[in-house]
Design an enzyme around this catalytic site. Sequence first.
Site, PDB file in Angstrom:
ATOM      1  CG  ASP A  67      -0.284  -0.483   2.493  1.00 42.02           C
ATOM      2  OD1 ASP A  67       0.931  -0.282   2.631  1.00 42.02           O
ATOM      3  OD2 ASP A  67      -0.977  -1.065   3.349  1.00 42.02           O
ATOM      4  CG  ASN A 136      -9.114  -2.462  12.537  1.00 42.25           C
ATOM      5  OD1 ASN A 136      -8.034  -2.884  12.108  1.00 42.25           O
ATOM      6  ND2 ASN A 136      -9.754  -1.450  11.966  1.00 42.25           N
ATOM      7  CD  GLU A 143      -9.063   0.381   8.146  1.00 45.85           C
ATOM      8  OE1 GLU A 143      -9.254  -0.369   9.120  1.00 45.85           O
ATOM      9  OE2 GLU A 143      -8.195   1.271   8.139  1.00 45.85           O
TER      10      GLU A 143
END
Length: 249
Positions: A67, A136, A143
């Site tokens: 990324d 998370n 995400e």
Amino acid sequence: MKILVCENYDKLSEKAAQIIMSQITLKSNSILGLATGSTPIGMYKKLVEMYENKMIDFSDVKTFNLDEYQNLPISNDQSYHYFMDDNLFNYINVKRENIYIPNGMANDIENECIKYDNLIKEAGGIDIQVLGIGNNAHIGFNEPTVNFEKKTYVVELEESTKIANARFFNSLDEVPSKAITMGIGSIFESKKIMLLATGENKAKAIYDTIYGKVTPEVPASILQFHDDLIVILDKEAASLLNPKDYKVV
């Protein structure tokens, strides 16, 4: 899935670097998928040491990074281009033309995403993909609630991810709100995946990844279905796992 638990971060970094070295020894023109963040820094240091000791040769290796932030110049010391140079590329003999990182400054960002996936495909696919994991359970910048089939795409960063990354910037306001990331679909096509995690703050994410239901709410949980996954943890990150499920190294 193979789970290895190391005594500490240094041992984890050494083990991960040994696996990369073995990959390159077996296939000199290996395609490496690389990650940023604090977790792989120790591995990169070990790889530099191996190179300096003539144990590893990167001259035929190609690398693809997961990324990059959008609209952050590569000269910025928080760009992932800068990070990779500073932690690895400036100290080994990888050829510049064999380094691929998404171009977050591209005018046509959607085309950049398509182009990046095509470059990976043309190279023959990633032999081993290094991953960290967020609190998370995000991998790359994928995400919770991510579509598992997504290829490389532009993502709006979750507030929790921006807060986690703010420690690298002067303030939260400076953290970019968007990034280009390899999607779960792109990551999953890697022939081998090596997931690294350290610290008690990652223990729940690791537990959910390994034992939990496979759900977009826990992006890394999809890795349960990968044919060749190795998870390398320190004792703290492994603290919620059943000891019978891992090997201490």
